[in-house]
Write an enzyme that holds these catalytic residues in place. Structure first.
Site, PDB file in Angstrom:
ATOM      1  N   GLY A 322     -16.027  14.498 -27.347  1.00  0.00           N
ATOM      2  CA  GLY A 322     -17.400  14.031 -27.183  1.00  0.00           C
ATOM      3  C   GLY A 322     -18.319  14.728 -28.158  1.00  0.00           C
ATOM      4  O   GLY A 322     -17.954  15.699 -28.814  1.00  0.00           O
ATOM      5  N   GLN A 323     -19.528  14.217 -28.222  1.00  0.00           N
ATOM      6  CA  GLN A 323     -20.487  14.724 -29.196  1.00  0.00           C
ATOM      7  C   GLN A 323     -21.863  14.712 -28.541  1.00  0.00           C
ATOM      8  O   GLN A 323     -22.192  13.787 -27.826  1.00  0.00           O
ATOM      9  CB  GLN A 323     -20.478  13.787 -30.413  1.00  0.00           C
ATOM     10  N   GLY A 324     -22.631  15.756 -28.752  1.00  0.00           N
ATOM     11  CA  GLY A 324     -23.984  15.758 -28.198  1.00  0.00           C
ATOM     12  C   GLY A 324     -24.885  16.589 -29.068  1.00  0.00           C
ATOM     13  O   GLY A 324     -24.458  17.106 -30.111  1.00  0.00           O
ATOM     14  N   GLY A 325     -26.135  16.719 -28.654  1.00  0.00           N
ATOM     15  CA  GLY A 325     -27.093  17.482 -29.434  1.00  0.00           C
ATOM     16  C   GLY A 325     -26.671  18.935 -29.573  1.00  0.00           C
ATOM     17  O   GLY A 325     -26.908  19.577 -30.584  1.00  0.00           O
ATOM     18  N   GLY A 327     -23.594  20.107 -29.730  1.00  0.00           N
ATOM     19  CA  GLY A 327     -22.409  20.343 -30.534  1.00  0.00           C
ATOM     20  C   GLY A 327     -21.319  19.347 -30.209  1.00  0.00           C
ATOM     21  O   GLY A 327     -21.597  18.262 -29.691  1.00  0.00           O
ATOM     22  N   VAL A 329     -17.294  18.545 -28.645  1.00  0.00           N
ATOM     23  CA  VAL A 329     -16.246  19.012 -27.742  1.00  0.00           C
ATOM     24  C   VAL A 329     -14.886  18.526 -28.243  1.00  0.00           C
ATOM     25  O   VAL A 329     -14.724  17.343 -28.556  1.00  0.00           O
ATOM     26  CB  VAL A 329     -16.484  18.506 -26.306  1.00  0.00           C
ATOM     27  N   LYS A 343     -15.981  23.596 -26.548  1.00  0.00           N
ATOM     28  CA  LYS A 343     -17.295  23.115 -26.968  1.00  0.00           C
ATOM     29  C   LYS A 343     -17.763  24.010 -28.110  1.00  0.00           C
ATOM     30  O   LYS A 343     -17.958  25.210 -27.936  1.00  0.00           O
ATOM     31  CB  LYS A 343     -18.232  23.215 -25.770  1.00  0.00           C
ATOM     32  N   ASP A 444     -29.897  21.451 -13.992  1.00  0.00           N
ATOM     33  CA  ASP A 444     -29.603  20.195 -14.684  1.00  0.00           C
ATOM     34  C   ASP A 444     -28.452  19.467 -14.001  1.00  0.00           C
ATOM     35  O   ASP A 444     -27.476  19.072 -14.631  1.00  0.00           O
ATOM     36  CB  ASP A 444     -29.301  20.445 -16.170  1.00  0.00           C
TER      37      ASP A 444
END
Ligand SMILES: *[C@@H]1O[C@H](CO)[C@@H](O)[C@H](O)[C@H]1NC(C)=O
Ligand SMILES: *[C@@H]1O[C@H](CO)[C@@H](O)[C@H](O)[C@H]1NC(C)=O
Ligand SMILES: *[C@@H]1O[C@H](CO)[C@@H](O)[C@H](O)[C@H]1NC(C)=O
Ligand SMILES: *[C@@H]1O[C@H](CO)[C@@H](O)[C@H](O)[C@H]1NC(C)=O
Length: 632
Positions: A322-325, A327, A329, A343, A444
């Site tokens: 996966g990819q997010g703001g 970084g 994974v 991560k 969160d």
């Protein structure tokens, strides 16, 4: 006990033998004068009622010395033969259960209005206290004569057509409350909040006692009694008492003593022979045991990896998950059977906090419903976090359909499973909130941050926004809002609504529950939502009318689960933190029967009401909440 450690010598064995002979005969002979009088022997009000024994006594049938002062029970005269706890100021509570080991007694009010009793009783003047596990709140009680329609703090079992009894949490601001026609009745310090709110009136409440302290004595299988020899009326002593001997019992006791002595001798001889042969072997085994323990202990703490290790573990970052703001994974492998998710934090300067949070909070905790941090990497500029790999991915995948609109078909898991998942998440959050020496507030909670393992056991993950605080602290300080729009509690956005605390997670969990049931996002941040129906409000309106909440066709068993999840969810999203149950309470509500749950007050008090204070209790339009900080 060091006699046992070395190689037993003949003298040692002889010593042990006589020591035990002496103790056993001492104990059996001592039965006479020290034993309990028959008048104090354990008793019950009815055959399946709680056992009554020290420190309690049955007032009408046992003399004063059988119990500790203030620990008086009686039986009701009706055909139920219920057990009654009698407290000062003629407060009477029915007893459901007594746990002598934990020193707790479960009580309830026969008229399902525990608060009426509390108003009479000064609990600090009784020998009992509320266990620390409950959230204790102080309240001010008002007697109001207006026809105002109170939602919050209304004690319906004490109110009637002519006047209303209101409990205002001490901490909330008076200006939010319509109190112009009210007279203050009294303060009640430190009671669990569920006693005030109606939803729990029929569930027994636990009280505990700290004096007399008999738990240790009980745990040793001995008997705690009042020391009548002492000049203090409240001195207890711990006695070894063979179970109520009779004349027939005397001879049996002799036989038993004989058997014990014989087996003891046999065992001694056995031990002696075994010891001589195996001292060396045991020493070796012990050393191995300690090695193994140290190994396991090391595994419990997150391992520090070098960047080269991380490269090797992820096989040169081969498989991206996966990819997010924050970084990217990657899937990795520590050994053949340990698969991990790694991560890599993009820009560690911006994520210094996140990194410290995750390692600091997750590294120390171990719970089946919290994702495990296996290790981390802090090598030059590189930062990475290594988690256990959870094969079923995030919960989000299972509750939202692909188009974001579909309702029912998204529930590929079925409601029983969803209920288990909800309970698992609640237990995980409760664990974080209870903490060991620190509470962890996640801040969160959302479906995206709940991962599922191969058996669909939910695990809370992503502690990048978490806050640590001491157990005594009831609020945390925050400089900026954290969390995700749609799950963020009102007080996190604006301190006008209260302090940020563990109750802020309860709010987010409530939103998550409603999404689990609805199979849709409560707020679709991608759509201009001024015209969109706010789903939680829609659910509240429909459920409150006791109609089918328009959930399509579901079986009755499923409908019960849906209703329970919705009611608990609505309790959790109460506007003011003090009105939300604690996570511990939520766990109990989810485990309990849905018929024990009472509808919560409307969390969306109507905007068109002309009443003065209702504007203060009104939920501002969610579109007015500006601060959005998506964590990924
Ligand atoms: C209640 O107590 C009375 C007298 O002790 C006894 O006759 C009766 O059977 C008891 N009832 C129950 C329900 O145990
Ligand atoms: C309650 O009991 C405590 C301790 O006995 C006492 O200090 C306090 O004044 C009492 N409060 C009321 C309202 O009676
Ligand atoms: C509340 O006040 C009314 C009148 O002011 C009075 O009649 C009533 O007894 C009070 N209720 C309680 C529980 O004290
Ligand atoms: C009470 O004290 C007396 C003298 O101190 C002693 O002989 C007696 O055994 C004691 N009784 C009990 C029940 O401990």
């Amino acid at each position: 006990m060091n006699i046992f450690m070395g190689v037993p010598t003949f003298q040692n064995l002889l010593f042990i033998f006589f020591f035990f002979l002496f103790t056993i005969s001492g104990k059996t002979d001592g039965a006479g004068p020290a034993g309990p009088d028959d008048e104090c022997k354990p008793i019950r009000c009815k055959h399946n009622g709680p056992v009554i024994r020290f420190p309690f006594r049955l007032r009408d049938r046992q003399p004063t010395h059988c119990g500790y002062p203030g620990f008086e029970l009686s039986c009701t005269a009706d055909k139920e033969n219920s057990t009654v706890l009698e407290l000062p100021r003629s407060v009477k509570l029915l007893v459901k259960n007594i746990n002598y080991k934990n020193q707790q007694i479960q009580v309830y009010d026969p008229n399902m209005c525990f608060l009426r009793q509390i108003l009479n009783l000064n609990i600090s003047a009784s020998p009992f206290q509320f266990p620390f596990i409950y959230e204790l709140e102080s309240f001010i009680i008002f007697n109001c004569s207006s026809g105002y329609d109170y939602y919050y703090g209304l004690i319906s079992c004490l109110s009637n057509h002519d006047y209303k009894i209101i409990a205002k949490p001490y901490k909330t601001e008076t200006s939010y409350w319509e109190l112009s026609s009210c007279k203050k009745m009294l303060d009640i310090p430190s009671v669990p909040d569920f006693i005030i709110y109606d939803y729990n009136q029929n569930i027994p409440t636990s009280l505990e006692w700290s004096k007399p302290m008999c738990a240790k004595c009980e745990a040793q299988g001995m008997e705690c009694v009042l020391d009548r020899n002492s000049s203090l009326a409240t001195q207890t002593k711990c006695l070894y008492i063979p179970k109520h001997s009779t004349s027939a019992g005397k001879s049996r006791k002799l036989v038993i003593t004989g058997i014990i002595l014989c087996s003891f001798l046999l065992v001694l001889v056995g031990i002696g022979i075994y010891r001589l042969h195996s001292t060396n072997k045991i020493e070796k085994e012990n050393r191995q045991k300690i090695e193994k323990f140290l190994q396991d202990y090391r595994d419990l703490k997150p391992t520090r990896y070098s960047y080269a290790d991380i490269k090797r573990i992820t096989n040169q970052f081969k498989e991206k998950l996966g990819q997010g703001g924050y970084g990217t994974v990657f899937k990795g492998r520590i050994s053949n059977d340990v698969i991990v998710a790694v991560k890599i934090l993009n820009n560690f300067k911006g994520h210094g906090d996140e990194f410290i949070n995750e390692v600091g909070s997750m590294g120390t905790i171990h719970h089946v419903n919290v994702a495990r941090l296996v290790g981390f990497c802090a090598d030059g500029e590189q930062r990475a976090l290594v988690y256990e790999f959870l094969s079923n991915g995030s919960l989000e995948k299972y509750i939202f359909s692909a188009d974001g609109l579909g309702q029912r078909q998204s529930h590929s898991l079925g409601y029983d499973k969803l209920q288990d998942i909800a309970l698992g998440i609640a237990k995980g959050i409760d664990y974080l909130h209870q903490g060991c020496d620190q509470r962890i507030i996640h801040l969160d909670i959302k479906p995206h941050n709940v991962l599922l393992d191969q058996n669909f056991i939910p695990k809370i993950s992503d502690f990048g926004t978490a806050k640590l605080c001491s157990k005594e602290q009831s609020a945390v300080s925050m400089t900026a809002a954290r969390g995700t729009m749609g799950y963020i509690a009102p007080e996190v956005l604006s301190r006008n609504f209260g302090n940020v605390s563990h109750k802020s997670d309860v709010y987010s969990f409530g939103m998550l529950l409603l999404e689990i049931v609805g199979g849709r996002k409560n707020i679709d941040v991608n759509v201009d939502n001024t015209s969109q129906v706010y789903y939680p409000e829609w659910v509240y309106k429909h459920l409150n009318k006791e109609e089918d909440p328009g959930m399509g066709i579901v079986e009755e068993g499923q409908f019960k689960i849906i209703k329970k999840l919705i009611i608990v969810g609505l309790w959790c999203i109460q506007w003011y933190p003090v009105n939300r149950p604690s996570m511990n309470k939520v766990v109990r509500m989810l485990e309990g029967d849905e018929n024990d749950l009472v509808m919560p007050p409307n969390p969306f008090a109507s905007a068109d009401s002309s009443k003065r204070s209702s504007t203060a209790l009104k939920r501002p339009m969610h579109s007015a909440l500006e601060i959005i900080s998506e964590s990924d």
